[in-house]
Design an enzyme around this catalytic site. Structure first.
Site, mmCIF file in Angstrom:
data_model
loop_
_atom_site.group_PDB
_atom_site.id
_atom_site.type_symbol
_atom_site.label_atom_id
_atom_site.label_comp_id
_atom_site.label_asym_id
_atom_site.label_seq_id
_atom_site.Cartn_x
_atom_site.Cartn_y
_atom_site.Cartn_z
ATOM 1 N N LYS A 54 3.906 -15.261 2.042
ATOM 2 C CA LYS A 54 3.768 -15.994 0.775
ATOM 3 C C LYS A 54 5.184 -16.308 0.287
ATOM 4 C CE LYS A 54 1.315 -17.536 -2.711
ATOM 5 N NZ LYS A 54 0.577 -18.798 -2.607
ATOM 6 N N ASP A 77 -4.973 -7.079 5.850
ATOM 7 C CA ASP A 77 -6.216 -6.390 5.482
ATOM 8 C C ASP A 77 -7.289 -7.424 5.139
ATOM 9 O OD1 ASP A 77 -8.071 -4.561 4.669
ATOM 10 O OD2 ASP A 77 -6.945 -3.805 2.951
ATOM 11 N N ASP A 120 -10.518 -9.054 7.769
ATOM 12 C CA ASP A 120 -11.933 -8.941 7.378
ATOM 13 C C ASP A 120 -12.579 -10.326 7.333
ATOM 14 O OD1 ASP A 120 -11.959 -6.227 7.278
ATOM 15 O OD2 ASP A 120 -12.754 -6.099 5.236
ATOM 16 N N TYR A 122 0.810 -1.216 0.000
ATOM 17 C CA TYR A 122 0.000 0.000 0.000
ATOM 18 C C TYR A 122 0.845 1.269 0.000
ATOM 19 C CZ TYR A 122 -3.947 -3.043 1.179
ATOM 20 O OH TYR A 122 -4.900 -4.028 1.176
ATOM 21 N N ASP A 180 -2.449 -18.262 1.600
ATOM 22 C CA ASP A 180 -3.575 -18.970 0.985
ATOM 23 C C ASP A 180 -4.074 -20.085 1.907
ATOM 24 O OD1 ASP A 180 -1.001 -19.786 0.425
ATOM 25 O OD2 ASP A 180 -1.462 -20.722 -1.494
#
Ligand code: NAD
Length: 358
Positions: free
Chosen positions: A190, A247, A251, A141, A223
């Protein structure tokens, strides 16, 4: 203890829910002999209206000079014009940056009394108690981004960049929190694909091995984590991850509990005041009706006491009061599933009554 807690009620239901948390903090102060000075300052849409700026200088100065900040929520249709000079959310991004809040903490906790609100089966969500640490000021970001002409026409890029020091400081915070909980830390990355994740994993391993060797520590690919959060959320204690993965996963995690009105969050730095808020927004659809659920903000005030003022006993007492109120069957409209419901102030009063009985 003498502490200055700046209140930023914000817009929509923000002032309604912050008022209930303020009452709870006052009750804690009088029970434990603390003195909390809690001035209110404008922020968000209301500050655009009054000062032409979602984060006026006087608000920022007060926050920086405080021990902690409690925010309601900002935004609403009145300030949604995409062509407007500034927007309420600009105040949020700026305050996080100015206060150097690089870690976002999100507890994902289920309440036995609310298991039926979860979209998952009760036996999967019973007892879930995860504390997420999401890195908040780095990663994709904030990395270099832009558009350019490529071989096949216009292309765009957003780079994920992390330095070892950025990884070290968030892993240290998460590991220290795990030591005070069940002693289990999971780092999510990852690393099978991304070089930035390989540096993340290498750095996290070094910090934990050298400074927190008492923890049970593991790495999970993002994942796989997306699947584990739904299939076996009860297996996790503290989870630390980068900005983008955090993020998305937080959620996903918030849905485990089934109710936005119950979830608090904290944003903290290495030192200085932290910022505490509910995860929900300003809920313009119910603002002014006196029906908003104040529990997320009340739970945010408990996080404030724990993480910024080091008042663990007081924080736990608030959390227990919320547990007791729910176990006794009290519900605001968002939790009531069509049954009888309490107003915002009635729910706040139930928490105060439960605190008095503790
Ligand atoms: P929202 O979280 O405000 O509302 C989503 C739904 O949940 C609505 O139906 C609302 O009534 C309900 N809800 C939310 N909190 C509740 C509570 N405490 N009690 C009962 N019901 C509750 O999200 P939205 O509608 O997408 O956004 C509304 C505004 O809030 C927008 O302007 C958005 O930008 C802003 N927002 C601000 C923050 C923040 O201040 N940190 C976060 C998210 C959204």
């Amino acid at each position: 203890m003498d502490a200055k807690i700046v209140l930023l009620p914000g817009d929509g239901i923000g002032p309604e829910v912050v008022a209930e948390a303020e009452k709870v903090l006052n009750a804690i102060a009088s029970t434990f002999g603390h003195s909390f000075d809690m001035p209110r300052f404008p922020m968000g849409g209301n500050a655009i209206d009054s000062h032409g700026d979602p984060l006026p200088d006087e608000t920022l100065e007060a926050c920086l000079a405080s021990n902690a900040v409690l925010l309601g929520a900002v935004g609403g249709p009145k300030w949604d014009d995409p062509n407007a000079k500034t927007r309420p959310e600009a105040g949020l991004l700026r305050i996080r940056k100015e206060m150097k809040l690089f870690a976002n903490l999100r507890p994902i906790r289920t309440y036995s009394a609310l298991l039926a609100s979860s979209p998952l089966r009760p036996e999967i969500v019973e007892g879930v108690d995860i504390l997420f640490f999401r890195e908040l000021t780095g990663g994709i970001y904030f990395g270099p981004s832009g558009r350019r002409e490529g071989e096949n026409g216009e292309e765009a890029f957003s780079e994920m960049v992390y330095s070892t020091s950025e990884v070290e400081r968030i892993v240290r915070l998460a590991a220290a929190a795990a030591q005070n909980r069940k002693g289990k830390l999971t780092s999510v990355d990852k690393a099978n694909v991304l070089e930035v994740s390989r540096l993340w994993r290498q750095t996290a391993t070094k910090v934990v091995n050298e400074e927190f060797s008492d923890l049970k520590f593991d790495h999970v690919l993002v994942d796989a984590m997306a699947m584990h959060l739904i299939s076996r959320p009860g297996d996790f204690d503290v989870v630390v991850t980068g900005n983008l993965f955090g993020d998305i996963l937080t959620d996903e995690g918030s849905m485990i509990t089934g109710s936005m009105g119950m979830l608090p969050s904290a944003s903290i730095g290495s030192d200085g005041p932290g910022l505490y808020e509910p995860i929900h927004g300003s809920a313009p659809d119910i603002a002014g009706q006196g029906i908003a659920n104040p529990l997320a903000t009340i739970l945010a005030s408990a996080m404030l006491l724990r993480h910024s003022l080091n008042l663990e006993e007081e924080a736990s007492l608030i959390e227990k009061a919320v547990d007791d109120v729910l176990a006794a069957g009290h519900r605001t409209k968002d939790l009531a599933r069509g049954g009888a419901s309490l107003s915002t102030t009635e729910m706040g009063a139930q928490v105060l009554a439960a605190l008095n009985q503790a």
